[in-house]
Scaffold this active site. Structure first.
Site, PDB file in Angstrom:
ATOM      1  N   GLY A  66      -3.965  -4.752  -4.329  1.00 14.82           N
ATOM      2  CA  GLY A  66      -4.979  -3.812  -4.800  1.00 14.82           C
ATOM      3  C   GLY A  66      -4.267  -2.537  -5.185  1.00 14.82           C
ATOM      4  N   HIS A  67      -4.159  -2.291  -6.469  1.00 15.93           N
ATOM      5  CA  HIS A  67      -3.446  -1.105  -6.930  1.00 15.93           C
ATOM      6  C   HIS A  67      -4.439  -0.045  -7.391  1.00 15.93           C
ATOM      7  CE1 HIS A  67       0.409  -3.645  -7.598  1.00 15.93           C
ATOM      8  NE2 HIS A  67       0.166  -3.381  -6.347  1.00 15.93           N
ATOM      9  N   GLN A  80       2.499  -6.020  -2.965  1.00 21.69           N
ATOM     10  CA  GLN A  80       2.819  -6.036  -1.526  1.00 21.69           C
ATOM     11  C   GLN A  80       4.139  -5.265  -1.275  1.00 21.69           C
ATOM     12  OE1 GLN A  80       2.023  -9.511  -2.835  1.00 21.69           O
ATOM     13  NE2 GLN A  80      -0.036  -8.770  -2.644  1.00 21.69           N
ATOM     14  N   ASP A  85       0.814  -1.231   0.000  1.00 21.33           N
ATOM     15  CA  ASP A  85       0.000   0.000   0.000  1.00 21.33           C
ATOM     16  C   ASP A  85       0.841   1.270   0.000  1.00 21.33           C
ATOM     17  OD1 ASP A  85      -2.251  -1.688   0.263  1.00 21.33           O
ATOM     18  OD2 ASP A  85      -1.977  -1.730   2.429  1.00 21.33           O
ATOM     19  N   LYS A 129       2.278   2.032  -5.125  1.00 24.02           N
ATOM     20  CA  LYS A 129       3.017   1.552  -6.299  1.00 24.02           C
ATOM     21  C   LYS A 129       2.215   1.694  -7.585  1.00 24.02           C
ATOM     22  CE  LYS A 129       3.441  -2.469  -4.383  1.00 24.02           C
ATOM     23  NZ  LYS A 129       2.994  -2.174  -3.022  1.00 24.02           N
TER      24      LYS A 129
HETATM   25  P1  IMP Z   1      -2.381 -12.773   2.178  1.00 24.70           P
HETATM   26  O1  IMP Z   1      -1.383 -12.297   1.168  1.00 24.70           O
HETATM   27  O2  IMP Z   1      -3.800 -12.539   1.769  1.00 24.70           O
HETATM   28  O3  IMP Z   1      -2.122 -14.181   2.604  1.00 24.70           O
HETATM   29  O4  IMP Z   1      -2.202 -11.897   3.512  1.00 24.70           O
HETATM   30  C1  IMP Z   1      -1.030 -11.959   4.306  1.00 24.70           C
HETATM   31  C2  IMP Z   1      -0.684 -10.587   4.869  1.00 24.70           C
HETATM   32  O5  IMP Z   1      -0.290  -9.730   3.799  1.00 24.70           O
HETATM   33  C3  IMP Z   1      -1.847  -9.867   5.546  1.00 24.70           C
HETATM   34  O6  IMP Z   1      -1.322  -9.077   6.604  1.00 24.70           O
HETATM   35  C4  IMP Z   1      -2.397  -8.972   4.466  1.00 24.70           C
HETATM   36  O7  IMP Z   1      -3.073  -7.863   4.993  1.00 24.70           O
HETATM   37  C5  IMP Z   1      -1.103  -8.568   3.780  1.00 24.70           C
HETATM   38  N1  IMP Z   1      -1.274  -8.188   2.363  1.00 24.70           N
HETATM   39  C6  IMP Z   1      -1.427  -9.007   1.307  1.00 24.70           C
HETATM   40  N2  IMP Z   1      -1.523  -8.300   0.173  1.00 24.70           N
HETATM   41  C7  IMP Z   1      -1.386  -7.014   0.515  1.00 24.70           C
HETATM   42  C8  IMP Z   1      -1.359  -5.794  -0.238  1.00 24.70           C
HETATM   43  O8  IMP Z   1      -1.450  -5.760  -1.459  1.00 24.70           O
HETATM   44  N3  IMP Z   1      -1.198  -4.650   0.481  1.00 24.70           N
HETATM   45  C9  IMP Z   1      -1.049  -4.661   1.826  1.00 24.70           C
HETATM   46  N4  IMP Z   1      -1.055  -5.767   2.559  1.00 24.70           N
HETATM   47  C10 IMP Z   1      -1.235  -6.936   1.918  1.00 24.70           C
END
Ligand code: IMP
Length: 429
Positions: free
Chosen positions: A40-41, A225, A13, A16
């Site tokens: 989520g971009h 991420q 977040d 990017k």
């Molecule tokens: P997962 O990727 O859904 O398994 O989540 C694992 C961790 O990564 C959690 O803390 C999510 O909130 C975080 N996370 C996954 N994708 C994103 C992203 O695009 N932005 C921010 N946090 C993310």
């Protein structure tokens, strides 16, 4: 050969999507290498807001080739919906999108397991995943039980193999987690429908990418991420299930490591995190709430309120080093406009000792307290600044202090959502 990687240096977040959208203008091919629809971009073009999850942000710029490479895990129905949504808004999605035949598929049972596992975890064991099935999909990839895009296009193969997989996962879901089972027929129907829709896009993207490189095309790798969510170097186990750093690019694309050229690390001017896990500079007071309100800090994918805190230079330093960042894009500087004073975390205090790197154990990081440096705020609206000299002196000093602490030049500063709200510092002085 000119390639650029844009990667997150915090917990995701960082903004990017906006940076990639802007830089896509000067690149030919935009590539997603890891992650899935957990990303989520958010990109704003001409006042229109787009939330992209799997499709690379370059899709919003006509004439660019967009690649979802082999390291990505694909939610089939989600991707179909995303493509249809873009088309409905007049965005072209046709030959300008390629999907790897080696990319793994996120199945219905992966999503169901992700949610069931989270529900079963209690207290601090809960990761706070996005519930998109990412962990179980990567786990199946590594235990060699996954389905790849090429497999789901082969209906006969799919039908032969999927029965056992569904049986196994339904056993886990119902017997261990007490959750609802997934239906074989519904799973098959939705996969087959989506696979037919996606078939024209699926190809050996590694071959195409190597050709693009040899043709001298300019590639942009779009990270998802951030470094603190990296499966190896993030705040394990509160991480995602892929390598989110530049190390993930070669494996996630089929290009050799030497292909990675410039690396632009994206840092927010403060820190946010969604989901659980240690966060040393977190603010649970008014200042934190103020950052959240001013910064609109709510997740693009899940709508969850993000945890907020001051800038953390310990994280920035580690992430610059891990990624080999050659420049930093500092985003959301304008969110700090109204603060009297601003804090920077420069080190941690852990059990009475001062440390300047992140401990590996989550329990140790949980005990880390931030060591702050205080800087005066600027109390001036920076959202209209378009050159380095437009920024107030105190804001410039803040940016310079960040580059000193991070050990990397800040080459871009973003002060708003629009493409134009960016200061290209390397050109401006
Ligand atoms: P997962 O990727 O859904 O398994 O989540 C694992 C961790 O990564 C959690 O803390 C999510 O909130 C975080 N996370 C996954 N994708 C994103 C992203 O695009 N932005 C921010 N946090 C993310």
């Amino acid at each position: 050969m000119k390639t650029l990687a844009v990667v997150g240096l915090q917990w995701g977040d960082e903004g990017k999507g906006k940076i990639v959208d802007l830089l896509a203008l000067e690149h030919d091919v935009i590539v997603r290498c890891q992650g899935g629809s957990n990303a989520g971009h958010t990109v704003v073009v001409d006042g229109e807001k787009y939330a992209l999850h799997l499709v690379p942000s370059g899709i919003l710029t006509p004439g660019k080739i967009n690649v979802i490479a082999n390291g990505v895990v694909i939610d089939l129905a989600g991707l179909v919906g995303e493509i249809e949504g873009l088309r409905a808004r007049g965005v072209e999605v046709s030959g300008n999108l390629m999907i790897s035949d080696r990319a793994h598929v996120v199945m219905d049972y992966h999503r169901a397991l992700d949610r069931a596992q989270e529900a079963k975890r209690s207290g601090t064991a809960r990761i706070g995943t996005t519930g998109r099935g990412i962990g179980p999909a990567y786990a199946d990839k590594y235990r060699r039980s996954g389905f790849r895009m090429g497999d789901v296009l082969d209906s006969e193969f799919l039908r032969r193999v999927i029965v056992d997989r569904i049986e196994e996962n339904n056993f886990l879901l119902s017997e261990y987690y007490g959750a609802e089972e997934v239906s074989l027929e519904e799973t098959l129907a939705s996969i087959e429908h989506a696979a037919e829709f996606l078939r024209p896009f699926v190809t050996d993207t590694a071959l195409h990418l190597r050709r693009f490189v040899s043709e001298g095309k300019r590639l942009l790798f779009e990270g998802a991420q951030g470094a603190l969510l990296d499966i190896d170097f993030g705040t394990y186990p509160y991480v995602t299930s892929s390598n989110t750093t530049t190390a993930g690019i070669p494996a996630g694309t089929g290009l050799p490591p030497s292909t990675v050229g410039e690396v632009l690390g994206v840092l927010k001017a403060y820190t946010t995190r969604v989901g659980a896990g240690p966060f040393p500079s977190e603010l649970e007071d008014e200042a934190g709430a103020s950052l959240r309100d001013r910064g609109g800090e709510f997740g693009t994918t899940t709508g969850r309120a993000r945890r907020c805190g001051w800038f953390d230079a310990v994280i920035a330093r580690q992430s610059v080093a891990l990624n080999g960042a050659t420049g930093i894009a500092l985003t959301k500087l304008d969110v700090l406009d109204g603060f009297e004073s601003i804090m920077l975390t420069t080190a941690y205090e852990l059990d009475g000792n001062s440390i300047d790197s992140l401990p590996a154990a989550a329990s140790a990081l949980e005990r880390c307290r931030p060591v702050y440096e205080k800087m005066p705020g600027w109390n001036i609206d920076t959202s209209q600044a378009r050159s380095w000299d437009d920024l107030p002196e105190r804001a410039r000093r803040y940016v310079e202090r960040i580059e000193e602490l991070a050990g990397c030049p800040v080459t871009m500063v973003s002060v708003g959502r629009e493409r134009s709200a960016v200061i290209m510092r390397d050109m401006q002085g």
